[in-house]
Design a protein around this motif. Structure first.
Motif, PDB file in Angstrom:
ATOM      1  N   ALA A 271       0.911  -1.209   0.167  1.00 55.47           N
ATOM      2  CA  ALA A 271       0.033   0.060   0.105  1.00 55.47           C
ATOM      3  C   ALA A 271       0.855   1.191   0.020  1.00 55.47           C
ATOM      4  CB  ALA A 271      -0.949  -0.051   1.245  1.00 55.47           C
ATOM      5  N   MET A 272       2.055   1.122  -0.775  1.00 52.51           N
ATOM      6  CA  MET A 272       2.975   2.488  -0.709  1.00 52.51           C
ATOM      7  C   MET A 272       3.182   2.760  -2.075  1.00 52.51           C
ATOM      8  SD  MET A 272       5.622   0.826   2.083  1.00 52.51           S
ATOM      9  CE  MET A 272       5.772  -0.818   1.299  1.00 52.51           C
ATOM     10  N   ASN A 273       3.899   3.824  -2.463  1.00 53.31           N
ATOM     11  CA  ASN A 273       4.263   4.230  -3.753  1.00 53.31           C
ATOM     12  C   ASN A 273       5.822   3.578  -3.672  1.00 53.31           C
ATOM     13  OD1 ASN A 273       2.690   7.101  -3.184  1.00 53.31           O
ATOM     14  ND2 ASN A 273       2.212   5.956  -5.073  1.00 53.31           N
ATOM     15  N   LEU A 297      -1.597   5.857  -6.626  1.00 50.87           N
ATOM     16  CA  LEU A 297      -2.292   6.813  -5.590  1.00 50.87           C
ATOM     17  C   LEU A 297      -1.280   8.016  -5.535  1.00 50.87           C
ATOM     18  CD1 LEU A 297      -4.641   7.019  -3.277  1.00 50.87           C
ATOM     19  CD2 LEU A 297      -2.800   6.696  -1.910  1.00 50.87           C
ATOM     20  N   GLY A 299       0.227   9.942  -3.573  1.00 54.35           N
ATOM     21  CA  GLY A 299       0.858   9.972  -2.301  1.00 54.35           C
ATOM     22  C   GLY A 299       1.431  11.171  -1.938  1.00 54.35           C
ATOM     23  N   VAL A 355       7.202   4.472  -0.060  1.00 55.69           N
ATOM     24  CA  VAL A 355       7.008   5.489   0.970  1.00 55.69           C
ATOM     25  C   VAL A 355       5.616   5.662   0.937  1.00 55.69           C
ATOM     26  CG1 VAL A 355       9.051   6.624  -0.327  1.00 55.69           C
ATOM     27  CG2 VAL A 355       6.608   7.001  -1.314  1.00 55.69           C
ATOM     28  N   GLY A 356       5.164   6.172   2.301  1.00 52.54           N
ATOM     29  CA  GLY A 356       3.799   6.178   2.580  1.00 52.54           C
ATOM     30  C   GLY A 356       3.634   6.718   4.199  1.00 52.54           C
ATOM     31  N   THR A 357       2.473   7.383   4.460  1.00 52.88           N
ATOM     32  CA  THR A 357       2.249   7.875   5.681  1.00 52.88           C
ATOM     33  C   THR A 357       2.763   7.048   6.842  1.00 52.88           C
ATOM     34  OG1 THR A 357       0.690   9.419   4.829  1.00 52.88           O
ATOM     35  CG2 THR A 357       0.681   8.830   7.174  1.00 52.88           C
TER      36      THR A 357
ATOM     37  N   MET B   1      -2.053   7.381   0.900  1.00 54.31           N
ATOM     38  CA  MET B   1      -1.110   7.125   1.469  1.00 54.31           C
ATOM     39  C   MET B   1      -0.793   5.584   2.046  1.00 54.31           C
ATOM     40  SD  MET B   1       0.159   9.974   1.327  1.00 54.31           S
ATOM     41  CE  MET B   1       1.738   9.404   1.845  1.00 54.31           C
ATOM     42  N   ALA B   2       0.329   5.056   1.807  1.00 59.46           N
ATOM     43  CA  ALA B   2       0.643   3.752   2.378  1.00 59.46           C
ATOM     44  C   ALA B   2       0.238   3.821   4.117  1.00 59.46           C
ATOM     45  CB  ALA B   2       1.919   3.375   2.198  1.00 59.46           C
ATOM     46  N   ASN B   3      -0.549   2.871   4.446  1.00 61.43           N
ATOM     47  CA  ASN B   3      -0.998   2.929   5.689  1.00 61.43           C
ATOM     48  C   ASN B   3      -0.485   1.364   6.457  1.00 61.43           C
ATOM     49  OD1 ASN B   3      -2.291   2.465   8.149  1.00 61.43           O
ATOM     50  ND2 ASN B   3      -3.884   1.828   7.077  1.00 61.43           N
ATOM     51  N   GLY B   4       0.330   1.152   7.235  1.00 59.09           N
ATOM     52  CA  GLY B   4       0.602   0.003   7.805  1.00 59.09           C
ATOM     53  C   GLY B   4       0.885  -1.215   6.688  1.00 59.09           C
ATOM     54  N   ALA B   5       1.840  -0.690   5.749  1.00 59.69           N
ATOM     55  CA  ALA B   5       1.954  -1.606   4.756  1.00 59.69           C
ATOM     56  C   ALA B   5       2.668  -2.629   5.256  1.00 59.69           C
ATOM     57  CB  ALA B   5       2.783  -0.830   3.508  1.00 59.69           C
ATOM     58  N   VAL B 180      -3.373  -2.642   7.109  1.00 63.20           N
ATOM     59  CA  VAL B 180      -3.830  -3.114   5.803  1.00 63.20           C
ATOM     60  C   VAL B 180      -3.606  -4.610   5.851  1.00 63.20           C
ATOM     61  CG1 VAL B 180      -3.913  -2.938   3.468  1.00 63.20           C
ATOM     62  CG2 VAL B 180      -3.748  -0.914   4.852  1.00 63.20           C
TER      63      VAL B 180
END
Lengths: 425, 425
Positions: A271-273, A297, A299, A355-357, B1-5, B180
């Protein structure tokens, strides 16, 4: 099976006015000044940072506001965290018009809670809500409510470096009827969860398995929006990748038939770029991520990394952790498995990272991809290996990670990306 | 945004055993014999058939069962219809691992409630649940529970011809955490809603607008499964079609660039499968629907219509309403907008119709498609018009509609498609 495709009285559907639930002028807007607050009588103990598991412990309160087509948005209500009570026929369960954002609040050195580029989250949430025909809302009102919640829950923001209070604004469709049509009722809520450090025992590169039989997003699909429905189809491929010994999926998109690895576009990682760093003939570094073609997404961390790489010159030093002589060039361009394999073979593939939040920047150590081998029935998995670096991160990933975090935590100022929760929206 | 990837402790994800939540042998299966029943103390009055709106009025009771990874399925519970109470962090709101089925119960001439090919719904629901990594369940147990609910609510089955009790079995992911990953908790529920006749004032053909900028389903996507998440992305295109004066969307899939109308594959109509009837040079009729290539929902009504067309010969008369001399041939084949336009121009396009559980068979009168016109900025909408028939239905659509309904209602027997709720599953 088709269900209520053309419900009773469906002739109305041809009347444009009848289909625009949200056009009435007298609907109440989302209004942060109307918020009511009911405090919990039994505040929970704050769990120690080392006991935090991402997204499992919630703070004491939540914020809710409801939308109905007769009145618009209700007065937002802050109240003790607790279950939602919803009709089983609600759209959110049946047809999934559900959107969310992932944000974090950080304690600055001054002890002030801060958000990172929150106006971008608000704008994206507005686009996401429109994509699934949820009612519109004022982004500045939502941001004011988020700040209010963070200030109320400030004791929950972990003080340790690299920790934060994760914020999950969510809007779900709550129309309580089974006909397949846009939800004219909605529930907006904000919940918060304290986060420990991403890596407990020091950063370790993750492994990715390229997957193309299950496809995350498609041109004309919803991969460019932050919709809950983009995620569930990834659960099963993720399990299969784990069974093959890879931690996350590298989502591929096959373009055209018979083009082999050249036709396999790299899109996202879990779930990341996804980014790679490639060494050029002149010694400069290309920092590459796929373009926003509708399958990616948009991001915030992606955008921030691109901006910092673009701003980095020996004079601005946007990325102080990079050696002064390092020249970096940001590219948003199509990336294929064939590219990764070639750069690896040529010894030019220096780094890959997601990368991601939640993660900010996480290094990738190994990328598996499947190939058909003559004379064998099962596909074989081959690996592209990334160089190993002390501490897990390559120089570009480390420079981005450190820089983004120090801006987020208010230890460095950059382009007003870090915003105090005490400021008016 | 990636979350808990890659959530804390994510190294576990590489352990195959850890990812298979449902492998333990000691988990309780879904068991219909364990059902408990709490009857409502205030049964609702049955609304008159003419006041029914699809999916808005619910019966007195619902059935619920929960799954957790430590115990498996709980004893199913029949209780008064009422709201679900769920943690705001639940997967069903955040990541949408939600599946459902649409079924109907009919009163036979003997007064016995009947279901239509329910084992196909159970098998599809099992496949759908696996696609979004929900826990497995026993299809025969679920069918037994559905029959039990129908018998309990039999006073709600409308007696008028063409009416039925709509049944909505649903399973949603209820893992109460924001990481996720697959939901290891689930809630299964069954709700029921009485349905009036589809057309209040006699059948009227619907209009469809071909849409290709928004795409319903794609190869490697989830269009072949009955997932809630397939529906919300259609709400906004549906609104745009309505604003242009069309009642439903005809979902197109563009294959290759620059191929014009030849490259626009027809997939589904609204939330229905789509059929056309084309006259051949020899006077026979081709009945055509797109093949199950992963972008098409394998609909029960679709399958039933194909089976009845295939079985229809002048000797078996599977479709008694068709004139004895009519020969029909069923085809599952790719259908493009170019095909529709050509057959229309040649005067060979006799019928188009949508099929699905709620509607059974609904005639289509007009199909719009957009074309770029030299010298104009905006695309122009052109229409393919279908012949008008007395009573709305063309001969094949009418024959299928009448036949399916008489089998569903137990007025005719065919291949044991209609099943009594009093029979053991």
């Amino acid at each position: 099976m088709a269900n209520g495709a053309v419900p009773n009285g469906s002739a109305k559907a041809a009347d444009p006015e009848a289909t625009n639930h949200f056009s009435a002028n007298n609907l109440a807007p989302l209004d942060a000044s109307k918020v009511t607050v009911t405090l919990t009588k039994s505040p929970k103990p704050i769990p120690p940072v080392e006991e935090l598991v991402f997204g499992q412990q919630m703070t004491d309160h939540m914020l809710v506001a409801t939308f109905d087509p007769a009145h618009g948005w209700s007065a937002p209500e802050i109240k003790p965290y607790g279950p939602l009570s919803l009709d089983p026929a609600s759209s959110c369960f049946q047809y999934c018009p559900n959107v969310f954002e992932g944000m974090k609040a950080y304690l600055g050195p001054d002890g002030e809670p801060r958000l990172f580029r929150p106006e971008l989250n608000m704008a994206r949430m507005q686009r996401s809500a429109a994509r699934v025909a949820l009612p519109p809302f004022s982004p500045s009102a939502l941001l004011a409510l988020i700040k209010r919640m963070v200030l109320l829950e400030r004791r929950w923001i972990p003080r340790a470096r690299g920790c934060a209070l994760y914020i999950r604004p969510t809007i779900i469709g709550t129309r309580p009827a089974l006909g397949v049509s846009a939800s004219d009722h909605a529930l907006l809520y904000i919940i918060l969860s304290p986060m420990g450090p991403y890596f407990r025992t020091g950063p370790k590169p993750i492994s990715l398995l390229g997957v193309c039989d299950a496809v995350r997003a498609w041109p004309g699909g919803t991969g460019g929006y932050k919709l809950g429905l983009n995620y569930a189809p990834g659960f099963e491929p993720q399990k299969r990748a784990a069974q093959k010994g890879y931690m996350q999926v590298l989502w591929l998109f096959k373009e055209g038939e018979g083009r082999g690895l050249e036709g396999l576009k790299v899109t996202e990682a879990g779930a990341m770029n996804f980014f790679v760093v490639v060494k050029r003939a002149d010694g400069d570094l290309d920092v590459i991520t796929p373009p926003l073609d509708g399958t990616i997404l948009p991001g915030l961390t992606r955008d921030s990394c691109l901006a910092l790489v673009r701003a980095h010159t020996p004079s601005t030093r946007a990325l102080p952790a990079l050696p002064p002589a390092t020249r970096v060039h940001a590219h948003e361009r199509t990336l294929t498995v064939a590219d990764l394999v070639r750069w690896y073979a040529e010894g030019r593939l220096l780094e890959a990272f997601g990368v991601g939040t939640a993660v900010v920047v996480v290094p990738v150590g190994r990328i598996g991809y499947e190939v058909e081998v003559a004379g064998k029935e099962e596909k074989e998995v081959r690996d592209v290996l990334l160089p190993e670096y002390e501490g897990g991160y390559g120089p570009v990933a480390r420079a981005l990670w450190e820089r983004v975090v120090e801006i987020q935590e208010g230890r460095a100022e950059w382009e007003r990306w870090s915003v105090s929760c005490e400021e008016e929206a």
